[in-house]
Design a protein around this motif. Structure first.
Motif, PDB file in Angstrom:
ATOM      1  N   ILE A 147       5.411   8.629  10.675  1.00 42.60           N
ATOM      2  CA  ILE A 147       5.119   7.222  10.416  1.00 42.60           C
ATOM      3  C   ILE A 147       4.993   7.017   8.917  1.00 42.60           C
ATOM      4  O   ILE A 147       4.344   7.800   8.224  1.00 42.60           O
ATOM      5  CB  ILE A 147       3.805   6.790  11.103  1.00 42.60           C
ATOM      6  N   THR A 148       5.645   5.974   8.430  1.00 38.44           N
ATOM      7  CA  THR A 148       5.422   5.572   7.043  1.00 38.44           C
ATOM      8  C   THR A 148       4.644   4.266   7.016  1.00 38.44           C
ATOM      9  O   THR A 148       4.884   3.372   7.835  1.00 38.44           O
ATOM     10  CB  THR A 148       6.744   5.420   6.270  1.00 38.44           C
ATOM     11  N   LEU A 149       3.694   4.174   6.105  1.00 35.04           N
ATOM     12  CA  LEU A 149       2.973   2.931   5.873  1.00 35.04           C
ATOM     13  C   LEU A 149       3.583   2.243   4.665  1.00 35.04           C
ATOM     14  O   LEU A 149       3.731   2.850   3.600  1.00 35.04           O
ATOM     15  CB  LEU A 149       1.485   3.203   5.597  1.00 35.04           C
ATOM     16  N   ASP A 150       3.954   0.992   4.834  1.00 33.82           N
ATOM     17  CA  ASP A 150       4.467   0.204   3.717  1.00 33.82           C
ATOM     18  C   ASP A 150       3.310  -0.550   3.078  1.00 33.82           C
ATOM     19  O   ASP A 150       2.645  -1.365   3.739  1.00 33.82           O
ATOM     20  CB  ASP A 150       5.516  -0.783   4.203  1.00 33.82           C
ATOM     21  N   LEU A 151       3.072  -0.284   1.796  1.00 34.15           N
ATOM     22  CA  LEU A 151       1.987  -0.916   1.054  1.00 34.15           C
ATOM     23  C   LEU A 151       2.547  -1.641  -0.170  1.00 34.15           C
ATOM     24  O   LEU A 151       3.680  -1.405  -0.585  1.00 34.15           O
ATOM     25  CB  LEU A 151       0.959   0.126   0.604  1.00 34.15           C
ATOM     26  N   MET A 152       1.722  -2.522  -0.745  1.00 28.24           N
ATOM     27  CA  MET A 152       2.092  -3.241  -1.963  1.00 28.24           C
ATOM     28  C   MET A 152       0.949  -3.154  -2.966  1.00 28.24           C
ATOM     29  O   MET A 152      -0.210  -2.946  -2.583  1.00 28.24           O
ATOM     30  CB  MET A 152       2.400  -4.711  -1.654  1.00 28.24           C
ATOM     31  N   PHE A 153       1.285  -3.316  -4.246  1.00 25.66           N
ATOM     32  CA  PHE A 153       0.247  -3.398  -5.271  1.00 25.66           C
ATOM     33  C   PHE A 153       0.634  -4.439  -6.309  1.00 25.66           C
ATOM     34  O   PHE A 153       1.732  -5.008  -6.257  1.00 25.66           O
ATOM     35  CB  PHE A 153      -0.021  -2.033  -5.909  1.00 25.66           C
ATOM     36  N   ALA A 154      -0.292  -4.702  -7.224  1.00 25.57           N
ATOM     37  CA  ALA A 154      -0.147  -5.780  -8.210  1.00 25.57           C
ATOM     38  C   ALA A 154      -0.041  -7.134  -7.515  1.00 25.57           C
ATOM     39  O   ALA A 154       0.709  -8.023  -7.933  1.00 25.57           O
ATOM     40  CB  ALA A 154       1.044  -5.538  -9.132  1.00 25.57           C
ATOM     41  N   LEU A 155      -0.828  -7.287  -6.446  1.00 24.84           N
ATOM     42  CA  LEU A 155      -0.874  -8.553  -5.710  1.00 24.84           C
ATOM     43  C   LEU A 155      -1.799  -9.543  -6.412  1.00 24.84           C
ATOM     44  O   LEU A 155      -2.699  -9.143  -7.157  1.00 24.84           O
ATOM     45  CB  LEU A 155      -1.375  -8.301  -4.286  1.00 24.84           C
ATOM     46  N   PRO A 156      -1.617 -10.842  -6.183  1.00 23.20           N
ATOM     47  CA  PRO A 156      -2.496 -11.830  -6.810  1.00 23.20           C
ATOM     48  C   PRO A 156      -3.954 -11.590  -6.419  1.00 23.20           C
ATOM     49  O   PRO A 156      -4.290 -11.527  -5.234  1.00 23.20           O
ATOM     50  CB  PRO A 156      -1.999 -13.165  -6.235  1.00 23.20           C
ATOM     51  N   GLY A 157      -4.802 -11.414  -7.410  1.00 20.23           N
ATOM     52  CA  GLY A 157      -6.220 -11.205  -7.153  1.00 20.23           C
ATOM     53  C   GLY A 157      -6.593  -9.788  -6.788  1.00 20.23           C
ATOM     54  O   GLY A 157      -7.775  -9.496  -6.548  1.00 20.23           O
ATOM     55  N   GLN A 158      -5.636  -8.874  -6.748  1.00 23.80           N
ATOM     56  CA  GLN A 158      -5.943  -7.487  -6.389  1.00 23.80           C
ATOM     57  C   GLN A 158      -6.622  -6.773  -7.559  1.00 23.80           C
ATOM     58  O   GLN A 158      -6.160  -6.846  -8.692  1.00 23.80           O
ATOM     59  CB  GLN A 158      -4.675  -6.735  -5.991  1.00 23.80           C
ATOM     60  N   THR A 159      -7.705  -6.092  -7.244  1.00 22.65           N
ATOM     61  CA  THR A 159      -8.416  -5.303  -8.252  1.00 22.65           C
ATOM     62  C   THR A 159      -8.108  -3.828  -8.043  1.00 22.65           C
ATOM     63  O   THR A 159      -7.607  -3.420  -6.996  1.00 22.65           O
ATOM     64  CB  THR A 159      -9.932  -5.518  -8.148  1.00 22.65           C
ATOM     65  N   GLU A 160      -8.434  -3.023  -9.028  1.00 21.50           N
ATOM     66  CA  GLU A 160      -8.234  -1.585  -8.886  1.00 21.50           C
ATOM     67  C   GLU A 160      -9.140  -1.031  -7.780  1.00 21.50           C
ATOM     68  O   GLU A 160      -8.755  -0.110  -7.059  1.00 21.50           O
ATOM     69  CB  GLU A 160      -8.486  -0.887 -10.212  1.00 21.50           C
ATOM     70  N   LEU A 205       4.552  -6.022  -6.335  1.00 18.51           N
ATOM     71  CA  LEU A 205       5.020  -7.356  -5.951  1.00 18.51           C
ATOM     72  C   LEU A 205       6.121  -7.812  -6.895  1.00 18.51           C
ATOM     73  O   LEU A 205       5.974  -7.755  -8.115  1.00 18.51           O
ATOM     74  CB  LEU A 205       3.851  -8.349  -5.994  1.00 18.51           C
ATOM     75  N   GLN A 206       7.238  -8.262  -6.326  1.00 16.94           N
ATOM     76  CA  GLN A 206       8.323  -8.847  -7.103  1.00 16.94           C
ATOM     77  C   GLN A 206       8.444 -10.315  -6.713  1.00 16.94           C
ATOM     78  O   GLN A 206       8.532 -10.634  -5.521  1.00 16.94           O
ATOM     79  CB  GLN A 206       9.639  -8.122  -6.829  1.00 16.94           C
ATOM     80  N   LEU A 207       8.458 -11.177  -7.695  1.00 17.60           N
ATOM     81  CA  LEU A 207       8.583 -12.609  -7.417  1.00 17.60           C
ATOM     82  C   LEU A 207      10.056 -12.979  -7.350  1.00 17.60           C
ATOM     83  O   LEU A 207      10.780 -12.912  -8.348  1.00 17.60           O
ATOM     84  CB  LEU A 207       7.877 -13.425  -8.501  1.00 17.60           C
ATOM     85  N   GLU A 208      10.493 -13.357  -6.154  1.00 23.88           N
ATOM     86  CA  GLU A 208      11.897 -13.674  -5.940  1.00 23.88           C
ATOM     87  C   GLU A 208      12.078 -15.171  -5.708  1.00 23.88           C
ATOM     88  O   GLU A 208      11.225 -15.818  -5.088  1.00 23.88           O
ATOM     89  CB  GLU A 208      12.432 -12.904  -4.726  1.00 23.88           C
TER      90      GLU A 208
END
Length: 381
Positions: free
Chosen positions: A158-171, A194-197
């Motif tokens: 199983i792979t988990l798909d995650l994102m970072f550098a999201l709006p309001g995301q802290t370390e 996050l990529q803004l498309e």
């Protein structure tokens, strides 16, 4: 338009339906409600059949959209058609993307019966506030339950798909998500910034000044912390955004990075067969109509030139941490890397972005952080 039928190493099958639309998503997708799903599956079956005589792929990947948004009858039917037209008894990997809120026991049983070997579960983050703010339909507990349920049904790749550098995301939030992801014990994690498309909700918010994102320095710092945390846990970085335990590297996606050919099947799908890159019609109804009228749905084709193939070999292959084989490059193109890209490689070596080891050109750690600079150096056509 004439289709040249040669076997490809992989097959990507696109399911464009979603029960909701995430704010960042620019993939080809539509709301499920009132869509001609059964007609779409008819067309998908016809397109799969058109490749049947070409040779069976070694890998299968069903993506979206949200494949698990199909109801159980539709889900069963899709897999039965894959069995009939594309299933290779020696398939190396069969991956299906799934969302936590639509992954049920019956769908897991269907996938198990039809030979699925790998799940890619779209979690994005384990921060409930962030999940809501990016338009996801599940919460952190739903995600954990879905993974545990899949493991209970015998899915361990199983792979988990995650994102970072999201709006309001802290370390702190990022580390909490990583900790919860790692506690589930999956052997693979994919994590993308996050990529803004264009044409996404987030892009429109950014244009109107209503979207606050972490700056580039914070994003780079997060990326460094991700690499450290995952490798400390034993998930080795083998591609810019992908980490796995040994032996669990994604086989299908590696075909893309190794510049291998693959069938692209479904609305908006892209494929690469017999030296031709093609794109199918994107709108669902247009896709259906075209498949039934001419037997396929290709709307554009491009014969890849020798120069373009060499470019792709470099900027795709360098995404992999093992880099590009010097010997394989010469074998494929009849020219050495030095002859074609000596100046670029030497310049990137001087900048500390590339190195050469064991007969391979690969990125340094600094190069991994500045990957776009590296890739752009090989786009000269």
């Amino acid at each position: 338009m004439t289709i040249n039928h040669n076997a490809a190493k992989g097959a990507y099958i696109h399911i464009p339906f979603c029960d909701h639309i995430c704010y960042y998503c620019d993939f080809n997708k539509v709301f499920m409600k009132n869509q001609p799903v059964d007609d779409y599956l008819d067309a998908l079956s016809t397109e799969m059949n058109s490749y049947r005589a070409n040779g069976l792929p070694e890998t299968l990947y069903i993506g979206g959209g949200t494949p698990t948004a199909l109801n159980e009858g539709q889900f069963e039917r899709m897999f039965s058609d894959i069995d009939r037209y594309l299933m290779n008894p020696r398939v190396r990997e069969f991956t299906v993307e799934a969302n936590p809120e639509s992954l049920t026991e019956e769908k897991l049983n269907i996938m198990k019966r039809h030979g699925v070997t790998r799940l890619s579960i779209g979690v994005q983050t384990f921060d409930d506030k962030l999940l809501q703010s990016i338009g996801r339909a599940h919460n952190a507990s739903d995600a954990e339950y879905a993974v545990r349920l899949a493991q209970k049904h015998g899915f361990h790749n199983i792979t988990l798909d995650l994102m970072f550098a999201l709006p309001g995301q802290t370390e702190a939030s990022l580390h909490e998500s990583l900790d919860r992801a790692l506690s589930l014990g999956t052997p693979h994690i994919s994590i993308y910034s996050l990529q803004l498309e264009p044409k996404t909700i987030f892009f429109n918010r950014m244009k109107s000044g209503k979207l606050k994102l972490p700056g580039e320095d914070i994003e780079a710092d997060m990326y460094g912390q991700i690499i450290f945390a995952l490798e400390k846990y034993g998930l080795n970085q083998y591609e810019i955004s992908n980490f796995s335990k040994p032996g669990y590297e994604g086989v299908h996606n590696s075909l893309y990075w190794q510049n291998e050919e693959y069938y692209g099947i479904g609305a908006g799908a892209h494929g690469y067969v017999n030296g031709v890159r093609y794109a199918n019609a994107g709108p669902v109804k247009k896709y259906i109509e075209r498949v039934h009228s001419v037997g396929h749905s290709r709307m554009s084709e491009h014969t890849v030139t020798s120069t373009e193939k060499m470019e792709e070999e470099m900027f795709l292959g360098l995404r992999l941490l093992k880099g590009v084989s010097v010997a394989r490059f010469e074998e494929k193109f009849g020219k050495t890397i030095e002859q074609v890209y000596g100046a670029q490689i030497n310049q990137l070596k001087e900048e500390g972005l590339l190195t050469e080891r064991d007969g391979r050109i690969l990125m340094t750690r600094k190069g991994v952080f500045l990957g776009n600079n590296v890739f752009e150096a090989f786009l000269i056509s």
